[in-house]
Design a protein around this motif. Structure first.
Motif, short mmCIF file in Angstrom:
data_model
loop_
_atom_site.label_atom_id
_atom_site.label_comp_id
_atom_site.label_asym_id
_atom_site.label_seq_id
_atom_site.Cartn_x
_atom_site.Cartn_y
_atom_site.Cartn_z
N GLY A 11 0.81 -1.21 0.00
CA GLY A 11 0.00 0.00 0.00
C GLY A 11 0.84 1.25 0.00
N GLY A 15 0.49 3.80 -2.86
CA GLY A 15 0.09 5.15 -2.47
C GLY A 15 1.04 6.20 -3.03
N ALA A 18 0.24 6.50 -6.73
CA ALA A 18 -1.05 7.18 -6.95
C ALA A 18 -0.93 8.67 -6.74
CB ALA A 18 -2.10 6.59 -6.02
N LEU A 263 -7.48 8.43 2.16
CA LEU A 263 -6.25 8.69 1.43
C LEU A 263 -6.51 9.32 0.05
CD1 LEU A 263 -3.22 8.58 1.33
CD2 LEU A 263 -3.36 6.21 0.54
N TRP A 264 -7.47 8.82 -0.70
CA TRP A 264 -7.72 9.35 -2.03
C TRP A 264 -8.15 10.81 -1.96
CZ3 TRP A 264 -5.87 8.74 -6.45
CH2 TRP A 264 -6.54 9.07 -7.64
N LEU A 267 -5.02 12.83 -1.38
CA LEU A 267 -4.21 12.95 -2.59
C LEU A 267 -4.84 13.93 -3.58
CD1 LEU A 267 -3.02 9.27 -3.16
CD2 LEU A 267 -1.93 11.14 -1.88
N ARG A 268 -6.15 14.02 -3.59
CA ARG A 268 -6.81 15.02 -4.42
C ARG A 268 -6.44 16.43 -3.96
NH1 ARG A 268 -12.73 12.04 -4.50
NH2 ARG A 268 -12.55 11.04 -6.54
N GLY A 285 1.07 9.98 -0.17
CA GLY A 285 0.52 8.67 -0.49
C GLY A 285 1.33 7.53 0.09
N GLY A 289 -0.27 5.08 2.78
CA GLY A 289 -0.38 3.66 2.49
C GLY A 289 0.31 2.81 3.54
N LEU A 295 -6.43 2.72 -0.95
CA LEU A 295 -6.90 3.40 -2.16
C LEU A 295 -8.12 2.66 -2.71
CD1 LEU A 295 -3.46 3.83 -3.93
CD2 LEU A 295 -4.85 5.70 -2.99
N VAL A 299 -8.75 2.84 -8.62
CA VAL A 299 -7.54 3.65 -8.72
C VAL A 299 -6.33 2.75 -8.95
CG1 VAL A 299 -5.95 5.11 -7.38
CG2 VAL A 299 -8.40 5.61 -7.39
N VAL A 300 -6.24 1.68 -8.18
CA VAL A 300 -5.13 0.73 -8.32
C VAL A 300 -5.17 0.09 -9.71
CG1 VAL A 300 -4.09 -1.38 -7.42
CG2 VAL A 300 -5.02 0.34 -5.84
#
Length: 326
Positions: A11, A15, A18, A263-264, A267-268, A285, A289, A295, A299-300
């Protein structure tokens, strides 16, 4: 090894990729330019035509942050006891040559480029990185966090080895030590608040390893970023900044992660924050992770489809080094 340990290590690497890929189309741009070109980035998108750095990349593709992380992982796996500084410099040069051959512009950062040029001119590796304060060391330090247990002295020593050629300064090594410690603590099962005291201790220890250049108190900068983040994104940006300087982008990543969002969503925020968006996203990320923040599956899937590299395949070999060291 326990499934949860390997899951967090994978992760961490995913992460990192990503955050890197999500921030890729916005890197180097101020916030108003990001909004003008993309509105708000909420998913993987391709860079606009003529982007100064990211041109030629497609949506969800990684940049130098992830690629150099994997490069460092391979170097550590080849030499788990020592660290070949000249070999590492050659690794970076060979990597940049491949990027140039592809017609891409996401090349070595200013600290790495200057240091490697000096090394090739015969300057000893102890001196080549004495002015490197940018975030190149912190952006690729994850393999050290995965391969070394969360004990300050051995972790900071290993960080210092990997930073010496390009980023041999207090600011850079403190920053990289903080990131590596958060990753190491996360893989060991800790949460953000539990890990933070060790992170700050590692930053203080790393501050003493390199040349006294740049920010003299990265631990203080990270603590300030976390404090400002509780007031919101605007306070974090105004008080810390988002540039390639470690004192800004690395501290900012800690601030974003401290907000406690999925987390997503974090990251945004990183992708739209302005300036060094891909590196802030990558560091955020990776740490998230490692702490067990997941995530979305789609996304992955998009990441794996867009990139030829095995993004998380080195997690187990790096953890094996950690077991040997323990």
């Amino acid at each position: 090894m326990p499934d949860i340990v390997l899951s967090r290590a994978r992760g961490c690497l995913l992460g990192l990729a990503a955050g890197d890929a999500l921030g890729m189309p916005a890197q180097t741009l101020p916030r108003d330019a990001i909004a003008r070109h993309y509105g708000r980035i909420t998913a993987f998108v391709a860079p606009f035509d003529g982007h100064p750095v990211s041109h030629g990349l497609a949506a969800a593709q990684i940049t130098d942050d992830t690629e150099q992380t994997l490069l460092l992982a391979e170097r550590l796996l080849r030499d788990p006891e020592g660290f070949d500084a000249k070999g590492w410099a050659q690794d970076l040069l060979d990597w940049e040559a491949e990027i140039r051959a592809k017609g891409l512009a996401d090349l070595l950062g200013p600290s790495s480029k200057a240091a490697i040029a000096a090394l090739l001119d015969g300057v000893p590796p102890e001196q080549t990185g004495e002015n490197g304060t940018t975030n190149g060391a912190a952006m690729r330090i994850v393999p050290v966090g995965l391969s070394v247990a969360p004990e300050v002295a051995p972790l900071v020593a290993r960080v210092g080895q990997t930073c010496r050629v390009t980023h041999n300064t207090g600011e850079a090594i403190a920053s990289a030590s903080a990131v590596a410690m958060m990753v190491s603590c996360g893989v060991a099962g800790m949460d953000f608040d539990t890990a933070l005291p060790r992170v700050l201790e590692a930053a203080r220890a790393g501050q003493q390893v390199g040349h006294p250049r740049g920010e003299p108190d990265m631990a203080g900068r990270i603590a300030l970023a976390i404090e400002l983040a509780q007031q919101g994104e605007d306070a974090l940006i105004a008080g810390i900044g988002t540039s390639v300087a470690s004192r800004e982008s690395v501290a900012c990543a800690f601030g974003l992660l401290s907000m406690g969002l999925p987390l997503w969503d974090t990251l945004r925020m990183a992708a739209n924050i302005g300036d060094d968006t891909d590196t802030i996203g990558a560091i955020t990320g990776a740490m998230g992770g490692a702490l067990g923040l997941a995530l979305p599956d789609d996304v992955v899937t998009q990441l794996r489809a867009a990139n030829a590299q095995d993004l998380d395949g080195l997690a187990a070999p790096l953890l094996a080094l950690r077991r040997v060291a323990a």
